[in-house]
Design a protein around this motif. Structure first.
Motif, PDB file in Angstrom:
ATOM      1  N   VAL A   1     -23.524  15.740  23.606  1.00  0.00           N
ATOM      2  CA  VAL A   1     -23.364  15.775  24.901  1.00  0.00           C
ATOM      3  C   VAL A   1     -23.922  16.810  25.723  1.00  0.00           C
ATOM      4  N   ILE A   2     -24.766  16.366  26.737  1.00  0.00           N
ATOM      5  CA  ILE A   2     -25.425  17.481  27.530  1.00  0.00           C
ATOM      6  C   ILE A   2     -24.791  17.713  28.940  1.00  0.00           C
ATOM      7  N   VAL A   3     -24.357  19.059  28.926  1.00  0.00           N
ATOM      8  CA  VAL A   3     -23.913  19.463  30.352  1.00  0.00           C
ATOM      9  C   VAL A   3     -24.819  20.546  30.670  1.00  0.00           C
ATOM     10  N   THR A   4     -24.303  21.198  31.895  1.00  0.00           N
ATOM     11  CA  THR A   4     -25.219  22.207  32.500  1.00  0.00           C
ATOM     12  C   THR A   4     -24.498  23.449  32.394  1.00  0.00           C
ATOM     13  N   GLU A   5     -24.856  24.624  32.882  1.00  0.00           N
ATOM     14  CA  GLU A   5     -24.434  26.081  32.792  1.00  0.00           C
ATOM     15  C   GLU A   5     -23.437  25.891  34.000  1.00  0.00           C
ATOM     16  N   MET A   6     -23.573  25.267  34.989  1.00  0.00           N
ATOM     17  CA  MET A   6     -22.656  25.142  35.948  1.00  0.00           C
ATOM     18  C   MET A   6     -21.469  24.617  36.092  1.00  0.00           C
ATOM     19  N   GLU A   7     -21.276  23.753  35.191  1.00  0.00           N
ATOM     20  CA  GLU A   7     -19.997  22.999  35.163  1.00  0.00           C
ATOM     21  C   GLU A   7     -18.674  23.542  35.300  1.00  0.00           C
ATOM     22  N   HIS A   8     -17.925  22.809  36.000  1.00  0.00           N
ATOM     23  CA  HIS A   8     -16.352  23.165  36.014  1.00  0.00           C
ATOM     24  C   HIS A   8     -15.576  22.981  34.763  1.00  0.00           C
ATOM     25  N   HIS A   9     -14.562  23.379  34.220  1.00  0.00           N
ATOM     26  CA  HIS A   9     -13.938  23.321  32.976  1.00  0.00           C
ATOM     27  C   HIS A   9     -13.600  21.579  32.831  1.00  0.00           C
ATOM     28  N   ALA A  10     -13.285  21.065  34.002  1.00  0.00           N
ATOM     29  CA  ALA A  10     -12.949  19.879  33.836  1.00  0.00           C
ATOM     30  C   ALA A  10     -14.183  18.838  33.288  1.00  0.00           C
ATOM     31  N   ASN A  11     -15.388  19.479  33.356  1.00  0.00           N
ATOM     32  CA  ASN A  11     -16.588  18.608  32.955  1.00  0.00           C
ATOM     33  C   ASN A  11     -17.105  19.396  31.589  1.00  0.00           C
ATOM     34  N   ILE A  12     -16.266  20.391  31.099  1.00  0.00           N
ATOM     35  CA  ILE A  12     -16.546  20.834  29.662  1.00  0.00           C
ATOM     36  C   ILE A  12     -15.410  20.650  28.483  1.00  0.00           C
ATOM     37  N   VAL A  13     -14.444  20.968  29.034  1.00  0.00           N
ATOM     38  CA  VAL A  13     -13.278  20.970  28.004  1.00  0.00           C
ATOM     39  C   VAL A  13     -13.060  19.646  27.381  1.00  0.00           C
ATOM     40  N   PRO A  14     -12.817  18.389  28.260  1.00  0.00           N
ATOM     41  CA  PRO A  14     -12.496  17.055  27.626  1.00  0.00           C
ATOM     42  C   PRO A  14     -13.663  16.987  26.530  1.00  0.00           C
ATOM     43  N   TRP A  15     -14.856  17.093  26.927  1.00  0.00           N
ATOM     44  CA  TRP A  15     -16.023  16.921  25.684  1.00  0.00           C
ATOM     45  C   TRP A  15     -15.696  17.811  24.544  1.00  0.00           C
ATOM     46  N   GLN A  16     -15.105  18.868  24.924  1.00  0.00           N
ATOM     47  CA  GLN A  16     -15.200  19.879  23.463  1.00  0.00           C
ATOM     48  C   GLN A  16     -13.624  19.235  22.750  1.00  0.00           C
ATOM     49  N   ILE A  17     -12.945  18.848  23.392  1.00  0.00           N
ATOM     50  CA  ILE A  17     -11.754  18.145  22.664  1.00  0.00           C
ATOM     51  C   ILE A  17     -12.341  17.072  21.888  1.00  0.00           C
ATOM     52  N   VAL A  18     -12.921  16.069  22.325  1.00  0.00           N
ATOM     53  CA  VAL A  18     -13.243  15.002  21.776  1.00  0.00           C
ATOM     54  C   VAL A  18     -14.174  15.350  20.575  1.00  0.00           C
ATOM     55  N   GLY A  19     -15.092  16.146  21.112  1.00  0.00           N
ATOM     56  CA  GLY A  19     -16.537  16.697  20.350  1.00  0.00           C
ATOM     57  C   GLY A  19     -15.761  17.334  19.084  1.00  0.00           C
ATOM     58  N   ASP A  20     -14.772  18.207  19.172  1.00  0.00           N
ATOM     59  CA  ASP A  20     -14.230  18.602  17.961  1.00  0.00           C
ATOM     60  C   ASP A  20     -13.531  17.561  16.878  1.00  0.00           C
TER      61      ASP A  20
END
Ligand code: PMP
Length: 410
Positions: free
Chosen positions: A120-139
């Motif tokens: 999943v590609i995100v950018t360095e400027m994302e809000h946690h709302a657009n980081i953490v859900p991908w990490q939860i599923v990613g893990d």
């Protein structure tokens, strides 16, 4: 309706009763609209009228009020579709806000499709709302998060993005407008680039819809999100737009009433979108309030909003840059009226506390973007975020407050 750009007074300021408040004996200068916006009378009255005149549960009732409430709720969905120029009302799912929208996509789109080694590609400027859900599923399944770098002005490095795209890319999730830097990202280009691969694109529109027109058919993204409370509407309501063919192929995120076709002990079949993603009693008054907010925004007009906000941004930027020891974080060419800064020798929280004493509401902290703070080498910033109702005197109060913080702490 006041339409001429006049930064000496806020556009339509009188429509917002709360902006007349006095705080610590000073007229309120509300510069925290990226956290949540104030509400115009049109929204307050729509919610009030709903509870006074119509309140009933939706979809299941045969009585008059239930039908009226259903018409209002589904009418709100049609208004959202129109506002965003989506193809079909069935592509508009009411959720609690951007956070829930992204979690829904992570759980119902990414999780069933991704396999270990996908990205999943995100950018360095994302809000946690657009980081953490991908990490939860990613893990859970071994999906890697890849991060597009940004430059020192806070602009996405598109060449680096192109290099990151590859056949393992499942999804690209990018914010339309940064809540910290104000950067307006070239999402149309990003969507087009992603289309060369088989990946889907989610655009986090939480900070975009309050400031600029969004045309979903033109953008052609797969998912788009917004939060009602950042768009002059109520809290607890937001929107997930998803392309119909994707939504209908996704399993429900939550189960319960109103989202089923049939339930037996052997199993359950689900309705199509949007109902399959709206289990339980929805936030009916919230949807009504959101529709009123979007209608109000259209009546003010995005062109007037942009003019007012850009004039205020130019004024604030010049005044802040003239202050010795102040560093602006976020200086993109194309940006919304968000001003994050650090002041030499004064902690951002102390700046915000002194500003509060001047009646100036700002926010200090990491703004739910800790990786971005690390990128700029700061633990926190003070952030002034504007809306069209702000005036030059709000910004003058900001400057006076910063000067007095410097005198107190430096
Ligand atoms: N994305 C961005 C860019 C935001 O600014 C915010 C709110 N600060 C969110 C997502 C999360 O929105 P909400 O809290 O309304 O779910």
């Amino acid at each position: 309706m006041q339409t001429a750009t006049d930064i000496n007074r806020g556009l339509q300021r009188d429509d917002f009763p709360l902006l007349g408040r006095v705080v610590h004996g000073k007229p309120l200068a509300y510069l925290d609209s990226a956290a949540t916006t104030q509400k115009p009378n049109a929204v307050i009255e729509a919610i009030d009228a709903f509870y006074r005149e119509t309140n009933a549960n939706v979809h299941r009732g045969l009585h008059r009020l239930a039908q009226e409430a259903t018409d209002l709720y589904e009418g709100a969905r049609a208004d959202v579709r129109e506002h965003l120029n989506a193809n079909d009302t069935r592509e508009i799912v009411f959720v609690r806000g951007t956070t829930e929208a992204i979690n829904l996509v992570a759980q119902s789109y990414l999780r069933p499709r991704a396999t270990s080694g996908d990205e999943v590609i995100v950018t360095e400027m994302e809000h946690h709302a657009n980081i953490v859900p991908w990490q939860i599923v990613g893990d859970m399944i071994g999906v890697r998060l890849r991060v597009v770098p940004i430059d020192n002005d806070g602009q996405i490095d598109l060449e680096a993005f192109e290099r990151l795209l590859n056949p393992r890319t499942r999804l690209v999730a990018v914010t339309h407008v940064s809540n910290v830097l104000g950067t307006i990202n070239p999402v149309k280009t990003i969507i087009k680039m992603t289309r060369q691969t088989g990946a889907a694109v989610l655009v986090d529109g939480a900070q975009a819809v309050p400031h600029m027109p969004v045309d979903l058919q033109d953008l052609d993204c797969d998912f788009y999100t917004l939060s009602g409370h950042k768009t002059f509407g109520p809290t607890g309501i937001g929107v997930l737009f998803g392309k119909a063919e994707l939504l209908n192929a996704m399993p429900p995120y939550q189960g319960g009433g109103d989202m089923i076709q049939s339930v037996t002990w052997e199993g359950t079949t689900f309705k199509d979108a949007p109902a399959r993603f709206e289990a339980g009693t929805p936030h009916i008054a919230g949807a009504v309030g959101l529709a009123a907010a979007l209608g109000y925004l259209r009546s003010v007009g995005y062109e007037h909003i942009a003019k007012q906000e850009q004039s205020l941004l130019a004024y604030a930027t010049a005044r802040l840059q003239a202050l010795p020891g102040l560093r602006l974080i976020g200086t993109a060419d194309h940006k919304a009226a968000v001003l994050s800064f650090v002041l030499d020798g004064v902690h951002p929280h102390d700046v915000a506390t002194v500003l509060d004493a001047h009646g100036v509401a700002t926010r200090a902290g990491h703004h739910c973007a800790q990786p971005l703070m690390r990128r700029f080498g700061v633990p926190a910033t003070t952030r002034a975020s504007l809306a069209f109702y702000n005036s030059q005197s709000d910004l003058d109060a900001l400057i006076t407050g910063i000067e007095s913080a410097r005198e107190m702490f430096q």
